[in-house]
Design a protein around this motif. Structure first.
Motif, PDB file in Angstrom:
ATOM      1  N   TRP A 104       0.859  -1.179   0.000  1.00 28.78           N
ATOM      2  CA  TRP A 104       0.000   0.000   0.000  1.00 28.78           C
ATOM      3  C   TRP A 104       0.894   1.227   0.000  1.00 28.78           C
ATOM      4  O   TRP A 104       1.936   1.267   0.644  1.00 28.78           O
ATOM      5  N   GLN A 105       0.479   2.237  -0.726  1.00 32.72           N
ATOM      6  CA  GLN A 105       1.248   3.474  -0.762  1.00 32.72           C
ATOM      7  C   GLN A 105       1.094   4.187   0.577  1.00 32.72           C
ATOM      8  O   GLN A 105      -0.012   4.353   1.071  1.00 32.72           O
ATOM      9  N   ASP A 106       2.191   4.566   1.178  1.00 31.04           N
ATOM     10  CA  ASP A 106       2.145   5.297   2.440  1.00 31.04           C
ATOM     11  C   ASP A 106       1.579   6.685   2.198  1.00 31.04           C
ATOM     12  O   ASP A 106       1.794   7.277   1.151  1.00 31.04           O
ATOM     13  N   PRO A 107       0.860   7.233   3.182  1.00 34.98           N
ATOM     14  CA  PRO A 107       0.388   8.614   3.020  1.00 34.98           C
ATOM     15  C   PRO A 107       1.588   9.561   2.922  1.00 34.98           C
ATOM     16  O   PRO A 107       2.613   9.346   3.547  1.00 34.98           O
ATOM     17  N   VAL A 108       1.427  10.589   2.127  1.00 37.46           N
ATOM     18  CA  VAL A 108       2.493  11.566   1.966  1.00 37.46           C
ATOM     19  C   VAL A 108       2.611  12.349   3.261  1.00 37.46           C
ATOM     20  O   VAL A 108       1.653  12.946   3.709  1.00 37.46           O
ATOM     21  N   ASP A 109       3.784  12.320   3.882  1.00 32.97           N
ATOM     22  CA  ASP A 109       3.924  13.082   5.125  1.00 32.97           C
ATOM     23  C   ASP A 109       4.213  14.548   4.807  1.00 32.97           C
ATOM     24  O   ASP A 109       4.460  14.922   3.666  1.00 32.97           O
ATOM     25  N   GLU A 110       4.127  15.363   5.816  1.00 31.12           N
ATOM     26  CA  GLU A 110       4.264  16.802   5.625  1.00 31.12           C
ATOM     27  C   GLU A 110       5.616  17.191   5.043  1.00 31.12           C
ATOM     28  O   GLU A 110       5.707  18.121   4.251  1.00 31.12           O
ATOM     29  N   THR A 111       6.654  16.479   5.420  1.00 32.09           N
ATOM     30  CA  THR A 111       7.983  16.804   4.903  1.00 32.09           C
ATOM     31  C   THR A 111       8.044  16.565   3.405  1.00 32.09           C
ATOM     32  O   THR A 111       8.519  17.424   2.651  1.00 32.09           O
ATOM     33  N   GLU A 112       7.563  15.419   2.965  1.00 33.43           N
ATOM     34  CA  GLU A 112       7.569  15.120   1.538  1.00 33.43           C
ATOM     35  C   GLU A 112       6.697  16.110   0.774  1.00 33.43           C
ATOM     36  O   GLU A 112       7.046  16.534  -0.323  1.00 33.43           O
ATOM     37  N   GLU A 113       5.560  16.455   1.343  1.00 34.23           N
ATOM     38  CA  GLU A 113       4.670  17.411   0.698  1.00 34.23           C
ATOM     39  C   GLU A 113       5.348  18.773   0.582  1.00 34.23           C
ATOM     40  O   GLU A 113       5.287  19.422  -0.460  1.00 34.23           O
ATOM     41  N   PHE A 114       6.008  19.189   1.652  1.00 30.68           N
ATOM     42  CA  PHE A 114       6.708  20.470   1.635  1.00 30.68           C
ATOM     43  C   PHE A 114       7.797  20.465   0.573  1.00 30.68           C
ATOM     44  O   PHE A 114       7.914  21.391  -0.225  1.00 30.68           O
ATOM     45  N   ILE A 115       8.581  19.402   0.544  1.00 29.26           N
ATOM     46  CA  ILE A 115       9.661  19.292  -0.440  1.00 29.26           C
ATOM     47  C   ILE A 115       9.086  19.259  -1.853  1.00 29.26           C
ATOM     48  O   ILE A 115       9.625  19.880  -2.765  1.00 29.26           O
ATOM     49  N   GLY A 116       7.981  18.557  -2.027  1.00 30.24           N
ATOM     50  CA  GLY A 116       7.361  18.467  -3.346  1.00 30.24           C
ATOM     51  C   GLY A 116       6.793  19.782  -3.838  1.00 30.24           C
ATOM     52  O   GLY A 116       6.667  19.996  -5.044  1.00 30.24           O
ATOM     53  N   ASN A 117       6.447  20.670  -2.922  1.00 31.37           N
ATOM     54  CA  ASN A 117       5.839  21.951  -3.298  1.00 31.37           C
ATOM     55  C   ASN A 117       6.829  23.101  -3.366  1.00 31.37           C
ATOM     56  O   ASN A 117       6.434  24.222  -3.671  1.00 31.37           O
ATOM     57  N   HIS A 118       8.098  22.854  -3.039  1.00 33.35           N
ATOM     58  CA  HIS A 118       9.078  23.936  -2.999  1.00 33.35           C
ATOM     59  C   HIS A 118      10.383  23.501  -3.663  1.00 33.35           C
ATOM     60  O   HIS A 118      10.855  22.389  -3.447  1.00 33.35           O
ATOM     61  N   SER A 119      10.953  24.419  -4.421  1.00 34.45           N
ATOM     62  CA  SER A 119      12.295  24.181  -4.957  1.00 34.45           C
ATOM     63  C   SER A 119      13.301  24.466  -3.847  1.00 34.45           C
ATOM     64  O   SER A 119      12.964  25.083  -2.826  1.00 34.45           O
ATOM     65  N   ILE A 120      14.536  24.047  -4.044  1.00 34.91           N
ATOM     66  CA  ILE A 120      15.574  24.297  -3.026  1.00 34.91           C
ATOM     67  C   ILE A 120      15.779  25.799  -2.845  1.00 34.91           C
ATOM     68  O   ILE A 120      15.996  26.262  -1.733  1.00 34.91           O
ATOM     69  N   GLU A 121      15.654  26.551  -3.938  1.00 35.18           N
ATOM     70  CA  GLU A 121      15.799  28.008  -3.826  1.00 35.18           C
ATOM     71  C   GLU A 121      14.691  28.592  -2.950  1.00 35.18           C
ATOM     72  O   GLU A 121      14.939  29.479  -2.143  1.00 35.18           O
ATOM     73  N   GLU A 122      13.465  28.088  -3.121  1.00 31.01           N
ATOM     74  CA  GLU A 122      12.350  28.568  -2.305  1.00 31.01           C
ATOM     75  C   GLU A 122      12.535  28.190  -0.838  1.00 31.01           C
ATOM     76  O   GLU A 122      12.245  28.989   0.052  1.00 31.01           O
ATOM     77  N   ILE A 123      13.024  26.991  -0.574  1.00 34.83           N
ATOM     78  CA  ILE A 123      13.257  26.555   0.806  1.00 34.83           C
ATOM     79  C   ILE A 123      14.306  27.439   1.463  1.00 34.83           C
ATOM     80  O   ILE A 123      14.127  27.888   2.599  1.00 34.83           O
ATOM     81  N   ILE A 124      15.384  27.725   0.732  1.00 37.42           N
ATOM     82  CA  ILE A 124      16.430  28.597   1.277  1.00 37.42           C
ATOM     83  C   ILE A 124      15.849  29.985   1.540  1.00 37.42           C
ATOM     84  O   ILE A 124      16.106  30.587   2.588  1.00 37.42           O
ATOM     85  N   GLN A 125      15.025  30.493   0.613  1.00 37.89           N
ATOM     86  CA  GLN A 125      14.422  31.817   0.791  1.00 37.89           C
ATOM     87  C   GLN A 125      13.480  31.832   1.990  1.00 37.89           C
ATOM     88  O   GLN A 125      13.472  32.771   2.774  1.00 37.89           O
ATOM     89  N   ILE A 126      12.694  30.774   2.165  1.00 31.28           N
ATOM     90  CA  ILE A 126      11.778  30.684   3.300  1.00 31.28           C
ATOM     91  C   ILE A 126      12.564  30.725   4.610  1.00 31.28           C
ATOM     92  O   ILE A 126      12.218  31.443   5.544  1.00 31.28           O
ATOM     93  N   GLU A 127      13.642  29.952   4.671  1.00 29.23           N
ATOM     94  CA  GLU A 127      14.461  29.933   5.881  1.00 29.23           C
ATOM     95  C   GLU A 127      15.143  31.276   6.100  1.00 29.23           C
ATOM     96  O   GLU A 127      15.244  31.755   7.233  1.00 29.23           O
ATOM     97  N   HIS A 128      15.626  31.885   5.024  1.00 29.49           N
ATOM     98  CA  HIS A 128      16.249  33.208   5.119  1.00 29.49           C
ATOM     99  C   HIS A 128      15.251  34.221   5.674  1.00 29.49           C
ATOM    100  O   HIS A 128      15.573  35.013   6.562  1.00 29.49           O
ATOM    101  N   ASP A 129      14.002  34.172   5.153  1.00 26.67           N
ATOM    102  CA  ASP A 129      12.969  35.101   5.608  1.00 26.67           C
ATOM    103  C   ASP A 129      12.613  34.873   7.077  1.00 26.67           C
ATOM    104  O   ASP A 129      12.379  35.825   7.824  1.00 26.67           O
TER     105      ASP A 129
END
Length: 181
Positions: A104-129
């Motif tokens: 069975w496919q595991d439910p997508v956890d929040e971390t995977e969802e976050f990573i799937g919705n953001h590029s590395i540049e966006e993640i760095i910008q979010i953390e910078h902000d």
């Protein structure tokens, strides 16, 4: 403290601060693949779906939020959330078509969802902000301490000043990452 405030980081990224009850919550509104998505930064909201739903519903009713959306040409009806707020709409994994390799496919956890919705540049910008918000907070704290006759040489003042310096150094290192990514 304002009930609602926002900072436009870019034409596709808006940081939001919203007071619900007596608590300040930080959210990010970002444009990805043609959709505006609102994502809570606060761990309390990420861990408590019911509270997250209450905060976001209340935010959607907030007239200042609605005006900000109108000024930015974002339709309220087109907003999405990065976290599924209605459990009745969650995927049903009892469907055999969702099986993968006999499991069975595991439910997508929040971390995977976050990573799937953001590029590395966006993640760095979010953390910078997020760091920028902390720098601003502690800089304001230093000003208040200074106005209350604390200053260099005072143990607590020096600690807060060191904290601001460390946060600013972290921000600079994050910006170096964007140059190498």
């Amino acid at each position: 403290m304002l009930e609602f405030s926002f900072e436009i980081m870019s034409e596709s990224n808006i940081n939001i601060e919203y007071v619900y009850g007596s608590e300040m919550f930080k959210l990010n509104l970002f444009l990805k693949n043609g959709y505006w998505t609102i994502h809570p930064f606060d761990g309390m909201l990420l861990q408590n779906r019911e509270l997250c739903k209450l905060v976001i519903i209340d935010l959607f009713k907030n007239k200042y939020f609605q005006i900000m959306l109108a000024k930015e040409n974002i339709a309220l009806s087109s907003l999405r959330t990065s976290i599924e707020l209605d459990p009745s709409h969650e995927r049903q994994e009892s469907n055999p078509a969702e099986r993968r390799g006999g499991r069975w496919q595991d439910p997508v956890d929040e971390t995977e969802e976050f990573i799937g919705n953001h590029s590395i540049e966006e993640i760095i910008q979010i953390e910078h902000d997020a760091l920028e918000q902390r720098v601003t907070f502690y800089a304001d704290l230093l000003k208040k301490m200074f106005m209350d006759n604390y200053g260099p040489g005072d143990h607590e003042f020096d600690k807060v000043q060191s904290l601001v310096r460390i946060l600013k150094e972290s921000q600079a290192k994050m910006m170096e990452l964007t140059k190498t990514v």
